[in-house]
Design an enzyme around this catalytic site. Structure first.
Site, PDB file in Angstrom:
ATOM      1  N   GLY A 103     -63.488  33.145 -47.167  1.00  0.00           N
ATOM      2  CA  GLY A 103     -64.614  32.387 -47.695  1.00  0.00           C
ATOM      3  C   GLY A 103     -64.875  32.658 -49.152  1.00  0.00           C
ATOM      4  N   GLU A 105     -67.391  34.261 -50.554  1.00  0.00           N
ATOM      5  CA  GLU A 105     -67.899  35.580 -50.910  1.00  0.00           C
ATOM      6  C   GLU A 105     -67.306  36.695 -50.061  1.00  0.00           C
ATOM      7  OE1 GLU A 105     -72.132  35.624 -51.094  1.00  0.00           O
ATOM      8  OE2 GLU A 105     -72.202  34.329 -52.849  1.00  0.00           O
ATOM      9  N   GLY A 106     -66.268  36.398 -49.270  1.00  0.00           N
ATOM     10  CA  GLY A 106     -65.653  37.452 -48.484  1.00  0.00           C
ATOM     11  C   GLY A 106     -64.445  36.967 -47.711  1.00  0.00           C
ATOM     12  N   LYS A 186     -64.829  43.999 -34.316  1.00  0.00           N
ATOM     13  CA  LYS A 186     -64.580  42.566 -34.210  1.00  0.00           C
ATOM     14  C   LYS A 186     -65.502  42.015 -33.130  1.00  0.00           C
ATOM     15  CE  LYS A 186     -60.797  39.368 -33.131  1.00  0.00           C
ATOM     16  NZ  LYS A 186     -59.394  39.287 -32.639  1.00  0.00           N
ATOM     17  N   GLU A 191     -69.276  30.485 -34.363  1.00  0.00           N
ATOM     18  CA  GLU A 191     -70.249  30.290 -35.440  1.00  0.00           C
ATOM     19  C   GLU A 191     -71.238  29.204 -35.032  1.00  0.00           C
ATOM     20  OE1 GLU A 191     -69.826  28.057 -39.510  1.00  0.00           O
ATOM     21  OE2 GLU A 191     -68.842  30.021 -39.681  1.00  0.00           O
ATOM     22  N   ASP A 225     -80.648  35.844 -45.942  1.00  0.00           N
ATOM     23  CA  ASP A 225     -79.663  34.771 -46.143  1.00  0.00           C
ATOM     24  C   ASP A 225     -79.210  34.179 -44.811  1.00  0.00           C
ATOM     25  OD1 ASP A 225     -78.049  33.101 -47.759  1.00  0.00           O
ATOM     26  OD2 ASP A 225     -76.305  34.388 -47.441  1.00  0.00           O
ATOM     27  N   ASN A 230     -73.894  32.299 -40.468  1.00  0.00           N
ATOM     28  CA  ASN A 230     -73.752  33.734 -40.233  1.00  0.00           C
ATOM     29  C   ASN A 230     -74.454  34.198 -38.964  1.00  0.00           C
ATOM     30  OD1 ASN A 230     -76.404  33.693 -41.302  1.00  0.00           O
ATOM     31  ND2 ASN A 230     -75.629  34.173 -43.353  1.00  0.00           N
TER      32      ASN A 230
END
Length: 303
Positions: A103, A105-106, A186, A191, A225, A230
């Site tokens: 993604g 930002e990660g 994990k 999502e 956020d 998320n």
């Protein structure tokens, strides 16, 4: 996109890592590290520095720029290599597998260890450095802020929050962290943005997420956020992940961030399940109930 360097680790010599560590140290003080400073930072001779620079440039672990001087900077690949080496030396991971998510930002990869784990590299600042610095409170007061510092602080903040919240809040179990990288359990589920809930499930799932925010607040944290991207939904509940923007509840903007989290979720559920969720429910009242621990169900706030 940042290249996965895990398969190249065996090619690197200890002296290559001395150079990478030296560049890392120099970047604490300037964006580009002067070549003539590298022997001191890396504890290598000038001749060895020249050889290691060529090797690391060929592998795109560092980059060079000519200013008034010849300067060097780590790439994210070089920073990844340093973190991977530390995790390997600690025995945290045995190998890196397939990507689980890449993604803005990660980047997240499956890793081999005593059980399946996930490795998350923070990439904050990689694509939109100035915007990230404006948004993250841990970079606001520094004169010299590199992408490396921003990514490392994001990882530190996320790991700190997860350590404080697990296992009372449904977050991934934190295992280890180094520099800009975190190793965690994990987790399963889908999502929320991709989950296909039955309409009659919508309010119950939203309640579950809000209750996780209640517990997080009780433990002293606001996510700051939360969105449909998320939260993972599974048969046995929800998992709230991605905590790098989390703030303590005594932060001056904590209530504002909590209300924004509430509004983000309410807006998403109201748009996707308009007959089940009242998107005009009082977000400030819901946030207040989360903060004081009295929240039970979103139904109580429908107009």
């Amino acid at each position: 996109m940042v290249r996965n360097v895990a398969g190249e680790m065996a090619e690197l010599d200890p002296e290559d890592f001395y150079l990478l560590s030296g560049v890392e140290q120099g970047m604490r003080f300037s964006e580009w590290v002067r070549r003539d400073k590298l022997p001191d930072y890396a504890d290598l001779t000038a001749e060895e520095i020249a050889y290691r620079i060529d090797r690391c440039l060929d592998r795109e672990l560092i980059e060079r720029k000519t200013l008034q001087y010849e300067g060097y900077q780590l790439t994210f690949e070089g920073y990844d290599a340093l973190a991977l080496r530390t995790f390997s030396e600690r025995g945290t991971i045995d190998g890196v597998g397939s990507p689980l998510g890449l993604g803005k930002e990660g980047d997240v990869y499956e890793v081999q260890s005593f059980k399946p784990l996930a490795l998350k590299y923070h990439r904050e600042g990689y694509t939109n450095f100035r915007a990230v610095n404006r948004e993250r409170e841990y970079t606001a007061d520094r004169d010299h802020v590199s992408w490396m510092y921003t990514a490392r602080k994001a990882a530190e903040r996320e790991y700190e929050a997860m350590e404080a919240l697990y296992p009372d809040v449904s977050v991934p179990r934190p295992v280890d962290h180094n520099r800009h990288a975190i190793v965690m359990d994990k987790f399963g589920g889908v999502e929320l943005a991709r989950a296909k809930l039955e309409p009659e499930q919508a309010a119950g799932v939203l309640d579950l997420i809000y209750r996780e925010l209640v517990t997080a607040h009780d433990l002293g944290w606001v996510h700051a956020d939360v969105s449909e991207h998320n939260v993972a939904v599974a048969e046995d509940g929800v998992t709230v992940f991605d905590w790098p923007q989390a703030v303590p509840i005594d932060h001056e903007n904590a209530r504002e961030f909590l209300e924004r989290d509430v509004a983000n979720l309410l807006r998403y559920f109201g748009r996707k399940y308009p007959h089940e969720i009242d998107r005009d429910a009082d977000t400030a009242a819901i946030a207040a109930a989360i903060a004081d621990g009295s929240f039970e169900t979103v139904r109580a706030f429908e107009e």
